[in-house]
Design an enzyme around this catalytic site. Structure first.
Site, PDB file in Angstrom:
ATOM      1  N   ASP A   1       0.634  -1.164  -0.056  1.00 12.85           N
ATOM      2  CA  ASP A   1      -0.291  -0.058  -0.212  1.00 12.85           C
ATOM      3  C   ASP A   1       1.050   1.053  -0.237  1.00 12.85           C
ATOM      4  OD1 ASP A   1      -2.220   1.430   0.134  1.00 12.85           O
ATOM      5  OD2 ASP A   1      -3.384   0.946   2.123  1.00 12.85           O
TER       6      ASP A   1
ATOM      7  N   ARG B   1       0.040   8.713   0.801  1.00 12.73           N
ATOM      8  CA  ARG B   1      -1.153   9.043   1.583  1.00 12.73           C
ATOM      9  C   ARG B   1      -0.644   8.954   3.194  1.00 12.73           C
ATOM     10  NH1 ARG B   1      -3.275   5.683  -2.281  1.00 12.73           N
ATOM     11  NH2 ARG B   1      -3.517   3.230  -1.258  1.00 12.73           N
ATOM     12  N   ASN B   2       0.128   7.544   2.898  1.00 13.81           N
ATOM     13  CA  ASN B   2       0.479   6.481   3.794  1.00 13.81           C
ATOM     14  C   ASN B   2       2.430   6.892   4.168  1.00 13.81           C
ATOM     15  OD1 ASN B   2      -1.248   4.640   4.105  1.00 13.81           O
ATOM     16  ND2 ASN B   2      -1.697   3.590   2.398  1.00 13.81           N
TER      17      ASN B   2
ATOM     18  N   ASP C   1       1.065   3.216   7.726  1.00  9.64           N
ATOM     19  CA  ASP C   1       0.099   2.086   7.303  1.00  9.64           C
ATOM     20  C   ASP C   1       0.303   0.693   6.863  1.00  9.64           C
ATOM     21  OD1 ASP C   1      -2.592   0.936   7.026  1.00  9.64           O
ATOM     22  OD2 ASP C   1      -3.280   3.400   5.523  1.00  9.64           O
TER      23      ASP C   1
HETATM   24  P1  ATP Z   1      -6.398   2.774   5.586  1.00 10.91           P
HETATM   25  O1  ATP Z   1      -6.217   2.305   7.253  1.00 10.91           O
HETATM   26  O2  ATP Z   1      -7.690   2.978   5.738  1.00 10.91           O
HETATM   27  O3  ATP Z   1      -5.040   2.632   4.823  1.00 10.91           O
HETATM   28  P2  ATP Z   1      -5.712   5.456   6.130  1.00 10.91           P
HETATM   29  O4  ATP Z   1      -3.833   5.272   5.997  1.00 10.91           O
HETATM   30  O5  ATP Z   1      -6.345   6.393   5.522  1.00 10.91           O
HETATM   31  O6  ATP Z   1      -6.869   3.948   5.601  1.00 10.91           O
HETATM   32  P3  ATP Z   1      -4.829   5.052   9.349  1.00 10.91           P
HETATM   33  O7  ATP Z   1      -3.913   4.708   8.797  1.00 10.91           O
HETATM   34  O8  ATP Z   1      -5.855   5.221  10.309  1.00 10.91           O
HETATM   35  O9  ATP Z   1      -5.556   4.952   8.422  1.00 10.91           O
HETATM   36  O10 ATP Z   1      -4.917   6.576   9.266  1.00 10.91           O
HETATM   37  C1  ATP Z   1      -6.185   7.663   9.400  1.00 10.91           C
HETATM   38  C2  ATP Z   1      -5.808   9.043   9.100  1.00 10.91           C
HETATM   39  O11 ATP Z   1      -4.101   9.678  10.191  1.00 10.91           O
HETATM   40  C3  ATP Z   1      -4.624   9.543   7.637  1.00 10.91           C
HETATM   41  O12 ATP Z   1      -4.521  10.817   6.930  1.00 10.91           O
HETATM   42  C4  ATP Z   1      -3.163   9.520   8.173  1.00 10.91           C
HETATM   43  O13 ATP Z   1      -2.558  10.725   7.998  1.00 10.91           O
HETATM   44  C5  ATP Z   1      -3.477  10.236   9.495  1.00 10.91           C
HETATM   45  N1  ATP Z   1      -2.019   9.794  10.582  1.00 10.91           N
HETATM   46  C6  ATP Z   1      -2.489   7.975  10.741  1.00 10.91           C
HETATM   47  N2  ATP Z   1      -1.520   8.073  11.273  1.00 10.91           N
HETATM   48  C7  ATP Z   1      -0.738   9.106  11.743  1.00 10.91           C
HETATM   49  C8  ATP Z   1       0.731   8.811  12.713  1.00 10.91           C
HETATM   50  N3  ATP Z   1       1.415   8.837  13.473  1.00 10.91           N
HETATM   51  N4  ATP Z   1       0.588  10.866  12.511  1.00 10.91           N
HETATM   52  C9  ATP Z   1      -0.538  11.502  12.293  1.00 10.91           C
HETATM   53  N5  ATP Z   1      -1.035  11.379  11.001  1.00 10.91           N
HETATM   54  C10 ATP Z   1      -1.337   9.897  11.162  1.00 10.91           C
END
Ligand code: ATP
Length: 533
Positions: free
Chosen positions: A245, A249-250, A263
């Site tokens: 992935d 975005r990740n 992620d």
């Molecule tokens: P999915 O989990 O469905 O692949 P995702 O990557 O958008 O999707 P999450 O990993 O749950 O979902 O993250 C959700 C949001 O929170 C994202 O926009 C991400 O940028 C933000 N986020 C996640 N982890 C962190 C972190 N450690 N610090 C700052 N922001 C974070």
């Protein structure tokens, strides 16, 4: 701070009765380490650790069931015991090994529910929400963290989401790399929470798509991010993992110059002689980022991660645009394979960098570079730095003032027009070559051209017009005085850091829609999708 393997039964028992918050007090204050020890625990003792009478009754019933040999749900073991079961076509040695976290002096641990307080919402994903938070350590020190909470139904978390969450935890527990997001620990509460390193500047995608007046990122910083990403991915590959992935975005910004791969929900172990992971069923995958073999056979490997790296590079240089926007998922594979189409070169991506992306998009996985190779290739494609020697005010030209630092994106000795980025304004555009001199990096004279000018193989397959090619004379830069073939990364890093010295502002803007489709090779051929993974 880590749970003893010998007390996992207690964790399991307490979690099964939603009393996980009493794990530490029961273990440490009441000294219960074996089920028989409860025979000596009085109700007053449980009162003393704050457990109410109804909770005590639940505990007593659960204990009775446990002692009579009825096994409760075993998901706590999954947290600490490695990957949740799933269909896999290959096996790895790691499958048979318990993946208990090692007490390595890090902060990976079970965290009491009360030690973490959640603050502002950062975003939400497939199986939960992420909040900014503060974690108070036993010594009173507080650490800013990100807290991912598992979305739960009335019966608690179940099924695939729980499996993915636990898998993500068990994978992250074992990772430690400067460009991989760090897991601090787990809160066994309601909801189940993952406590992670906070990336205060949010996702790279949000930064790339931040509206004006936020300036575009310096090209040289994007190159640095690519180097960091290649390093992190080489690390994951060496640990026998495939990310699946990879996308902007990740990638999270831990600081203005540091990205972290995040992620790990789709991460899987690689196995077998071919070092592949083959999906066992329909699961959402980021279609537009995927390699053909992933779309065809559900096959993922380090080479398919390399393909995704190419798409991530493309995203970075196209300002966070969505790859294959407007193309229906089922047509993407067709375009990649039948038409041999590739994402077009973004206007401000140099030919040298685009040629790296094209190599990542080689049809056969074996023909793609490894992440270790990519680190070297990126160094070779690093843009030159120049300095403006006169004010440029010609209409249509990139505005610059004498003394402005200029990153050269494209240029050739036989061309009077070059393309670059002004390090003061971060604007990009064409400018008269005579207005810029190349900066002497202090190394020996080099003779090699910085950018190869020959047309790139595969460029003709690209999906949209390549306006840049009309300016095809922008080829090789003149032999740059002091330009070295292999300038150490450290030096480059410094340049990138300086280039960023104008504050970029807190990333804003919302994540653009991206497509993670439940598609399989069979579905793409008009047949039903995989059975469940
Ligand atoms: P999915 O989990 O469905 O692949 P995702 O990557 O958008 O999707 P999450 O990993 O749950 O979902 O993250 C959700 C949001 O929170 C994202 O926009 C991400 O940028 C933000 N986020 C996640 N982890 C962190 C972190 N450690 N610090 C700052 N922001 C974070």
């Amino acid at each position: 701070m880590l749970p003893e393997a010998s007390s996992l039964w207690l964790l399991q028992l307490l979690r099964d009765t939603q009393l996980a918050q009493f794990y530490r007090p029961i273990l440490e204050e009441l000294n219960v380490t074996r089920p028989e020890h409860f025979d000596f625990v009085r109700p007053e003792d449980l009162d003393g650790i704050g457990m109410g009478r109804p909770a005590q009754r639940r505990l007593a019933e659960s204990l009775k069931r446990y002692r009579s040999g009825i096994k409760p749900k075993n998901w706590v073991y999954k947290i600490l015991g490695g990957f949740a079961p799933e269909q896999r076509k290959t096996t790895t040695p790691s499958e048979s090994l318990p993946v208990l976290p090692e007490p390595d002096g890090g902060l990976k641990c079970l965290i009491p529910e009360g030690a973490v307080c959640r603050g502002k919402l950062l975003g939400s994903g497939c199986f939960g929400v992420v909040h900014q938070g503060l974690w108070t350590l036993p010594n009173g020190q507080t650490i800013p963290v990100a807290v991912k909470s598992l979305r739960a139904g009335p019966e608690g978390p179940v099924g695939t989401e729980l499996g993915d969450f636990l898998r993500e935890v068990s994978i992250m527990m074992n990772l430690e790399h400067p460009h991989v997001l760090q897991l601090h620990g787990l809160v066994l509460g309601q909801p189940l929470q993952m406590v992670m390193e906070l990336a205060p500047l949010g996702s790279l995608h949000a930064r790339l798509t931040a509206p004006a007046p936020t300036p575009p990122l310096p090209v040289v910083l994007l190159c640095l991010f690519l180097r960091q990403l290649a390093g992190a991915m080489a690390y994951l590959g060496a640990r026998g993992l495939v990310h699946r992935d990879l996308a902007t975005r990740n990638l999270l910004l831990a600081s203005p110059q540091t990205i972290k791969v995040a992620d790990f929900g789709l991460v899987r172990p690689l196995g077998g002689a071919h070092g592949r992971y083959v999906m066992g069923g329909p699961r959402p995958i980021p279609y537009a980022w995927c390699a053909p073999e992933s779309l065809h056979q559900g096959a993922f490997s380090s080479a398919s991660d390399v393909w995704m790296f190419g798409v991530t590079l493309w995203e970075m240089f196209s300002g966070g645009e969505e790859p294959w926007a407007g193309v229906p998922p089922y047509l993407i594979l067709h375009r990649l394979e039948k038409e041999r189409a590739r994402l077009p070169r973004p206007p401000f991506c140099s030919r040298a960098l685009y040629s790296i992306a094209l190599r990542c998009w080689a049809p056969h996985p074996a023909d793609r570079p490894s992440f270790a190779n990519l680190e070297g290739l990126l160094q070779e494609a690093w843009p030159c730095e120049g300095r403006c020697v006169r004010d440029v005010t010609e209409s249509g030209a990139l505005r610059m003032e004498s003394g402005d630092p200029i990153t050269i994106i494209e240029g050739s000795p036989d061309s009077t027009t070059w393309k670059g980025q002004n390090g003061r304004t971060f604007k990009m555009g064409n400018f008269p070559a005579s207005a810029v001199t190349l900066v002497d990096l202090g190394g020996p004279l080099a003779t090699r051209p910085v950018h190869r000018g020959s047309p790139l193989r595969g460029e003709r397959h690209q999906g949209s017009t390549d306006r840049d090619r009309e300016k095809a004379n922008l080829r090789n830069l003149p032999a740059a005085r002091g330009q070295r073939r292999n300038v150490p990364l450290q030096k480059m890093k410094g340049r990138a850091e300086r280039a960023w010295s104008h504050p970029p502002g807190v990333p804003g803007g919302s994540e653009s829609l991206w497509r993670r489709c439940v598609y399989s090779h069979s579905e793409s051929q008009g047949r039903p999708p995989f059975p469940p993974e």
